[in-house]
Design a protein around this motif. Structure first.
Motif, mmCIF file in Angstrom:
data_model
loop_
_atom_site.group_PDB
_atom_site.id
_atom_site.type_symbol
_atom_site.label_atom_id
_atom_site.label_comp_id
_atom_site.label_asym_id
_atom_site.label_seq_id
_atom_site.Cartn_x
_atom_site.Cartn_y
_atom_site.Cartn_z
ATOM 1 N N ARG A 50 39.480 -10.839 11.377
ATOM 2 C CA ARG A 50 39.549 -11.714 12.544
ATOM 3 C C ARG A 50 38.199 -12.353 12.866
ATOM 4 O O ARG A 50 37.869 -12.603 14.016
ATOM 5 C CB ARG A 50 40.060 -10.938 13.771
ATOM 6 N N THR A 51 37.426 -12.607 11.838
ATOM 7 C CA THR A 51 36.163 -13.343 11.981
ATOM 8 C C THR A 51 36.011 -14.287 10.800
ATOM 9 O O THR A 51 36.550 -14.031 9.717
ATOM 10 C CB THR A 51 34.942 -12.404 12.019
ATOM 11 N N ILE A 52 35.269 -15.370 11.028
ATOM 12 C CA ILE A 52 34.944 -16.292 9.935
ATOM 13 C C ILE A 52 33.485 -16.703 10.070
ATOM 14 O O ILE A 52 32.873 -16.548 11.130
ATOM 15 C CB ILE A 52 35.826 -17.560 9.967
ATOM 16 N N THR A 53 32.959 -17.239 9.006
ATOM 17 C CA THR A 53 31.615 -17.815 9.032
ATOM 18 C C THR A 53 31.704 -19.204 8.418
ATOM 19 O O THR A 53 32.176 -19.359 7.284
ATOM 20 C CB THR A 53 30.619 -16.952 8.233
ATOM 21 N N ARG A 54 31.275 -20.190 9.176
ATOM 22 C CA ARG A 54 31.314 -21.555 8.663
ATOM 23 C C ARG A 54 30.407 -21.718 7.452
ATOM 24 O O ARG A 54 29.414 -21.005 7.307
ATOM 25 C CB ARG A 54 30.862 -22.543 9.743
ATOM 26 N N SER A 88 36.076 -25.497 3.299
ATOM 27 C CA SER A 88 35.645 -26.466 4.301
ATOM 28 C C SER A 88 36.738 -26.732 5.331
ATOM 29 O O SER A 88 36.478 -26.808 6.527
ATOM 30 C CB SER A 88 35.245 -27.777 3.621
ATOM 31 N N LEU A 89 37.974 -26.861 4.844
ATOM 32 C CA LEU A 89 39.080 -27.178 5.745
ATOM 33 C C LEU A 89 39.471 -25.989 6.628
ATOM 34 O O LEU A 89 39.788 -26.159 7.808
ATOM 35 C CB LEU A 89 40.296 -27.651 4.936
ATOM 36 N N PHE A 90 39.449 -24.787 6.065
ATOM 37 C CA PHE A 90 39.892 -23.611 6.823
ATOM 38 C C PHE A 90 38.753 -22.963 7.614
ATOM 39 O O PHE A 90 38.964 -22.530 8.751
ATOM 40 C CB PHE A 90 40.523 -22.575 5.881
ATOM 41 N N PHE A 91 37.571 -22.871 7.010
ATOM 42 C CA PHE A 91 36.461 -22.169 7.653
ATOM 43 C C PHE A 91 35.545 -23.104 8.442
ATOM 44 O O PHE A 91 34.808 -22.656 9.323
ATOM 45 C CB PHE A 91 35.634 -21.409 6.608
#
Length: 476
Positions: free
Chosen positions: A254-258, A202-205
């Protein structure tokens, strides 16, 4: 020692030391002035490189609890000559008495002690080389800042290694500020040791609105917050292994998904990490992932400890913080701090590095500011004594950059023999072959004895019987 422009004022009282000081400094191009009864200029107009050599017999009763005793000697740093040597008991000597020579001092001891004082005196006078609020007088610190500037304007990850309190975050800020691309974006600081279990994602993504109970709005995680700028991960070694895997994947893709979302977010940030632990050893011990380490340590920067930086940086940092705490106007009214304060700071060991030095400086500064007096009614000395006691508790067995020994071990010295050798050398114009013949020993034995007794050319004899009268009273 660089004796250029050094002036030594000698107050000998009843101790008869002035001539011996002159003999010891004969070939050093140093001016020695007998100062008993001399009217000195005010401290503000004193010679910059002036040192007072004072027999404690000058002080009637030699009360070693007298406050601000340096003011008696024109504001100069004082080298005391005393029959009672400085011992382990802090109660014997006040803080002002940082430098004490025995009455039977040798030329080598006098020169070594003067060199130490002169180095610290010149450190307070030298203009510190600064980068905004980063002070770098020491060569090791200047090299670090050169490396920081060299690698600041690139996109590669940086690993900063340094003890606690050395200023790792400030170095990370400098890397960010001097990057033409990422320096235009945000600088996001994350303490990896303070991430609660279960909240890493939750904090990072981040999370999407309604992704879980209480998620009434969408939230950007640290990765997204740092997009276009720099993400600084402090105490990276405290990140658990299962979280290290997730960080590594983000760095590679270099991508994230919430959380609660199916839409990937492209990222463009520079990663700077820091630790006070030896990460290579952590990797070998299986406590830190090797693949993540190699991702982080494309550029590795090692911050020197305050002890490695040395006296000059300690004093420069102390003066800089003190000016901010006391204020320029009051600093101008009070004048420079007494030398004993600066000397105490210079020789202390700070296990907490700059952070601990800042704490000490602020305490001294607040006391001076509130009382408008450097001594603060004795509070300054109490603050320094307390800091010294804490420093002694944490002093490593062999601290880096520890000062060299100045006083010789006299336990096996025969002072009568030493004086006989000096007298024979004087009789023979310091020609060793003739002196050895007069003494009935070989030249090699003479050389060994001169080395043992620290006898250099022109060394004066020591009036042994006067030592007992050198001090009037050394008790508290």
């Amino acid at each position: 020692m660089n004796p250029s422009d050094l002036v030594i004022y000698v107050w000998e009282g009843q101790a008869d030391i002035a001539e011996r000081v002159e003999r010891c400094m004969l070939n050093m191009d140093v001016e020695v002035i007998r100062a008993d009864g001399l009217n000195l200029p005010p401290a503000s107009t004193a010679t910059p490189n002036a040192i007072a050599v004072v027999s404690v017999s000058v002080l009637e009763g030699a009360r070693f609890t007298r406050q601000n005793v340096e003011g008696t000697f024109g504001g100069m740093p004082v080298l005391w000559v005393s029959a009672n040597q400085r011992g382990a008991s802090a109660g014997t000597y006040a803080t002002e008495y940082s430098h004490v020579l025995p009455f039977d001092f040798t030329g080598a001891e006098l020169r070594a002690m003067l060199a130490r004082i002169l180095r610290r005196l010149q450190s307070t006078q030298r203009q510190a080389q600064r980068s905004e609020d980063i002070i770098a007088v020491a060569e090791c610190m200047q090299r670090l800042l050169h490396d920081v500037d060299t690698f600041a304007d690139c996109e590669h990850s940086v690993l900063i290694i340094g003890e606690t309190g050395t200023g790792k975050e400030r170095i990370a800020e400098r890397l960010h500020e001097r990057n033409t691309h990422y320096g235009q974006g945000p600088f996001v600081v994350v303490n990896c040791g303070a991430i609660p279990d279960g909240l890493f994602e939750s904090l990072f993504f981040g999370h999407a609105k309604g992704s879980f109970t209480g998620a009434v709005t969408a939230h950007k995680g640290f990765f997204e917050q740092a997009n276009g700028g720099t993400l600084f991960l402090d105490e990276i070694a405290d990140l658990p292994l299962y979280q290290q895997v997730k960080l590594l994947r983000v760095l590679e893709e270099r991508t994230i998904t919430r959380l609660g979302s199916a839409s990937p977010v492209r990222l463009d940030f520079r990663l700077v990490a820091a630790t006070n632990k030896p990460l290579r050893e952590q990797v070998h011990a299986g406590k830190f992932r090797a693949d993540l380490f190699f991702r982080l340590a494309v550029i590795e920067l090692q911050i020197p400890s305050l002890e490695e930086r040395g006296e000059a940086d300690k004093l420069a940092i102390f003066s800089s913080i003190l000016n901010k705490v006391v204020g320029e106007e009051l600093m101008a009214a009070l004048g420079e701090p007494p030398f004993f304060i600066l000397d105490t700071v210079a020789q202390m060991y700070f296990p907490g590095n700059v952070r601990e030095l800042r704490n000490l400086t602020e305490r001294v500064g607040v006391a001076a500011r509130q009382t408008q007096d450097w001594m603060a009614g004795g509070a300054t000395e109490r603050i320094l004594r307390q800091a010294q006691s804490m420093s002694a508790l944490t002093l490593p067995a062999e601290p880096t950059g520890a000062g060299e020994a100045v006083l010789a071990d006299r336990s096996r010295w025969d002072m009568d023999e030493r004086n006989r050798i000096i007298a024979a050398l004087n009789d023979n114009a310091w020609k060793r072959q003739n002196t050895a013949q007069q003494l009935g020993i070989s030249r090699k034995v003479l050389w060994e004895k001169m080395r043992k007794y620290q006898i250099s050319n022109g060394e004066p004899e020591v009036p042994i019987t006067s030592g007992a009268t050198a001090d009037a009273d050394m008790e508290e």
